[in-house]
Design an enzyme around this catalytic site. Sequence first.
Site, PDB file in Angstrom:
ATOM      1  N   CYS A 196       0.795  -1.236   0.000  1.00 14.88           N
ATOM      2  CA  CYS A 196       0.000   0.000   0.000  1.00 14.88           C
ATOM      3  C   CYS A 196       0.825   1.281   0.000  1.00 14.88           C
ATOM      4  CB  CYS A 196      -0.919   0.008   1.221  1.00 14.88           C
ATOM      5  SG  CYS A 196      -2.128  -1.330   1.250  1.00 14.88           S
TER       6      CYS A 196
ATOM      7  N   HIS B 242      -2.611   6.001   5.032  1.00 13.77           N
ATOM      8  CA  HIS B 242      -1.469   5.085   5.120  1.00 13.77           C
ATOM      9  C   HIS B 242      -0.173   5.690   4.588  1.00 13.77           C
ATOM     10  CE1 HIS B 242      -0.768   0.439   5.419  1.00 13.77           C
ATOM     11  NE2 HIS B 242      -0.233   1.135   6.414  1.00 13.77           N
TER      12      HIS B 242
END
Length: 261
Positions: free
Chosen positions: A64, A121
């Site tokens: 990610c 994130h």
Amino acid sequence: MAAPTMMGLASVRPATKPHLVMMAIDDLGWTDVGFHGGNFPTPNIDALAKDGVKLDKYYVQQVCSPTRSALMTARYPFRTGLQHVTTLAPGTEAKIPSDTATIAEVLKSVGYSTHAIGKWHLGYAGWENTPLGRGFDSYAGYLQGGEDYYTHEVRGGFDLWRNKTAAWDVQGNHSTPFFMDEAKRVLDSHNPATPMFMYFAHQEVHAPSGGACRQQLSPGVCRLQCDVDARSGSLRWPAHALHDGIQRRHGNRHVCGDAEG
């Protein structure tokens, strides 16, 4: 992580610059959509691909945070120190460097209002590392990764926010309707005379799915699920939840329209 979709919302004439929505879909595979031969229908996603631009040779990183850092900064992850083989973990001090501009900061500098929804994130050791500190006027979502769709917890800690306020009222509810409602709120309150940029980073279809919430999604999701099989069942529920949400947003693509499409 799937290649992003960019939709220009240029039908509102008062704005001199196009309204933009950049959508990132987490862990959606190449054949998990109808227009690539997927084994369940995704007509609204297919319509976006047909009417827009398909980046058939767009390559992402293996996890990610490196992928998101490249998308947010237009720089290779090793240029920003975010080339982690494992993605950013809770407690990390990693972040997008302060001397590296994000797409939100660049667009804000030329007059855009900027809004982020969903997964970040990309750093959360301080508010200055979060979307609110990196060029976004508003944020609704979670700062870490791999959290539960219902409890909104990561390793026992609650992580779901409206700007700097914890969204405790959403605990126990699936995240997708929350994100859709927040997107609708932003679009409905937006002044069309000001160009808008929305970064919409879906939680779907990343693990742990736990099955999409059948009570909180449209009847069409349930109908599509009736033909589920053992091989793809774990993906179909979150994929249909994602598709249901895109249907709602696609219906609102001209800014301030019918959220149900």
